[in-house]
Design a protein around this motif. Structure first.
Motif, short mmCIF file in Angstrom:
data_model
loop_
_atom_site.label_atom_id
_atom_site.label_comp_id
_atom_site.label_asym_id
_atom_site.label_seq_id
_atom_site.Cartn_x
_atom_site.Cartn_y
_atom_site.Cartn_z
N ASP A 124 0.80 -1.22 0.00
CA ASP A 124 0.00 0.00 0.00
C ASP A 124 0.84 1.28 0.00
O ASP A 124 0.37 2.34 0.39
CB ASP A 124 -1.00 0.01 1.16
N ASN A 125 2.11 1.18 -0.44
CA ASN A 125 2.93 2.37 -0.62
C ASN A 125 2.49 3.09 -1.89
O ASN A 125 2.25 2.45 -2.92
CB ASN A 125 4.42 2.00 -0.76
N LEU A 126 2.39 4.41 -1.83
CA LEU A 126 1.99 5.19 -2.98
C LEU A 126 3.12 5.24 -4.00
O LEU A 126 4.23 5.69 -3.70
CB LEU A 126 1.60 6.61 -2.53
N ILE A 127 2.85 4.78 -5.22
CA ILE A 127 3.84 4.72 -6.30
C ILE A 127 3.67 5.91 -7.24
O ILE A 127 4.63 6.57 -7.59
CB ILE A 127 3.72 3.39 -7.08
N SER A 128 2.45 6.17 -7.66
CA SER A 128 2.15 7.26 -8.58
C SER A 128 0.76 7.83 -8.29
O SER A 128 -0.12 7.11 -7.81
CB SER A 128 2.17 6.79 -10.04
N VAL A 129 0.61 9.10 -8.62
CA VAL A 129 -0.69 9.77 -8.54
C VAL A 129 -1.00 10.27 -9.94
O VAL A 129 -0.19 10.97 -10.55
CB VAL A 129 -0.66 10.95 -7.55
N CYS A 130 -2.16 9.89 -10.44
CA CYS A 130 -2.54 10.24 -11.81
C CYS A 130 -3.91 10.92 -11.81
O CYS A 130 -4.73 10.68 -10.92
CB CYS A 130 -2.60 9.00 -12.69
N ARG A 131 -4.13 11.73 -12.84
CA ARG A 131 -5.44 12.34 -13.08
C ARG A 131 -5.80 12.06 -14.53
O ARG A 131 -4.97 12.21 -15.43
CB ARG A 131 -5.41 13.85 -12.87
N LEU A 132 -7.04 11.66 -14.73
CA LEU A 132 -7.54 11.38 -16.07
C LEU A 132 -8.84 12.12 -16.28
O LEU A 132 -9.73 12.06 -15.43
CB LEU A 132 -7.78 9.87 -16.25
N SER A 133 -8.93 12.83 -17.40
CA SER A 133 -10.21 13.42 -17.77
C SER A 133 -10.75 12.66 -18.97
O SER A 133 -9.99 12.25 -19.87
CB SER A 133 -10.07 14.91 -18.09
N THR A 134 -12.06 12.41 -18.94
CA THR A 134 -12.72 11.71 -20.03
C THR A 134 -13.92 12.53 -20.47
O THR A 134 -14.38 13.43 -19.76
CB THR A 134 -13.19 10.29 -19.62
N ILE A 135 -14.41 12.19 -21.65
CA ILE A 135 -15.60 12.86 -22.17
C ILE A 135 -16.59 11.80 -22.65
O ILE A 135 -16.19 10.77 -23.21
CB ILE A 135 -15.23 13.83 -23.32
N SER A 136 -17.88 12.05 -22.40
CA SER A 136 -18.95 11.18 -22.88
C SER A 136 -19.65 11.90 -24.01
O SER A 136 -20.16 13.01 -23.83
CB SER A 136 -19.94 10.88 -21.75
N LEU A 137 -19.65 11.28 -25.18
CA LEU A 137 -20.25 11.87 -26.36
C LEU A 137 -21.40 11.00 -26.84
O LEU A 137 -21.36 9.78 -26.73
CB LEU A 137 -19.20 12.01 -27.47
N PRO A 138 -22.44 11.63 -27.41
CA PRO A 138 -23.60 10.84 -27.86
C PRO A 138 -23.26 9.97 -29.06
O PRO A 138 -22.48 10.37 -29.93
CB PRO A 138 -24.64 11.89 -28.23
N LEU A 139 -23.81 8.77 -29.04
CA LEU A 139 -23.68 7.88 -30.20
C LEU A 139 -24.49 8.46 -31.35
O LEU A 139 -25.58 9.03 -31.15
CB LEU A 139 -24.22 6.49 -29.86
N LYS A 140 -23.98 8.31 -32.56
CA LYS A 140 -24.74 8.76 -33.72
C LYS A 140 -25.82 7.74 -34.01
O LYS A 140 -25.59 6.55 -33.97
CB LYS A 140 -23.82 8.94 -34.92
N LYS A 141 -26.98 8.21 -34.32
CA LYS A 141 -28.12 7.32 -34.56
C LYS A 141 -28.21 6.95 -36.00
O LYS A 141 -27.81 7.56 -36.90
CB LYS A 141 -29.40 7.98 -34.10
#
Length: 141
Positions: A124-141
């Motif tokens: 449980d030692n901290l190795i890395s701290v990361c941040r991720l941003s994602t986006i949700s986009l509508p499926l094309k119909k």
């Protein structure tokens, strides 16, 4: 029908076949209402030349678990998810064993999501701290 925790984890691991996640032996191992955990073995396959875990492999683990978290908590019948940006601060080296990445949401918006991903070793030692941003986009119909 609501899928069980085991079924969701099994499905996440099944869709990882023939991808980078399979190449790096990344496995989704736990999830709850607002988190997802993946693990990756630290072997020479993910080492940098001096024998410690490569930061790029750590970033791939973080992006994999964060992206899967966004997928699990998104209505995939109407939307698809893509990563926008990832940052990684590497704090400690690892030579062997497993590293675990736990993704939790800092922001779970309708369009954008921001995840905090903490990578730890088996002690449980901290190795890395990361941040991720994602986006949700509508499926094309």
């Amino acid at each position: 029908m609501q899928l069980s925790k085991e079924m969701i984890l099994a499905k996440a691991n099944e869709v990882s076949k023939n991808t980078l996640m399979e190449t790096l032996d990344i496995e989704m191992v736990d999830y709850g209402e607002d988190f997802l955990v993946a693990r990756m073995p630290v072997t020479p396959k993910v080492h940098q030349p001096d024998g410690v875990l490569h930061g790029g492999a750590t970033a791939a683990l973080a992006e994999s678990v964060g992206s899967f978290a966004s997928h699990i908590f998104t209505d995939l019948e109407h939307y698809f998810v893509r990563g926008l940006e990832i940052t990684a601060n590497h704090l400690k080296s690892v030579k062997e064993g497993y590293v675990y990445a736990k993704a939790t949401f800092l922001h779970k918006g309708r369009t954008t999501q921001l995840l905090d991903i903490r990578v730890t070793d088996e002690q449980d030692n901290l190795i890395s701290v990361c941040r991720l941003s994602t986006i949700s986009l509508p499926l094309k119909k």
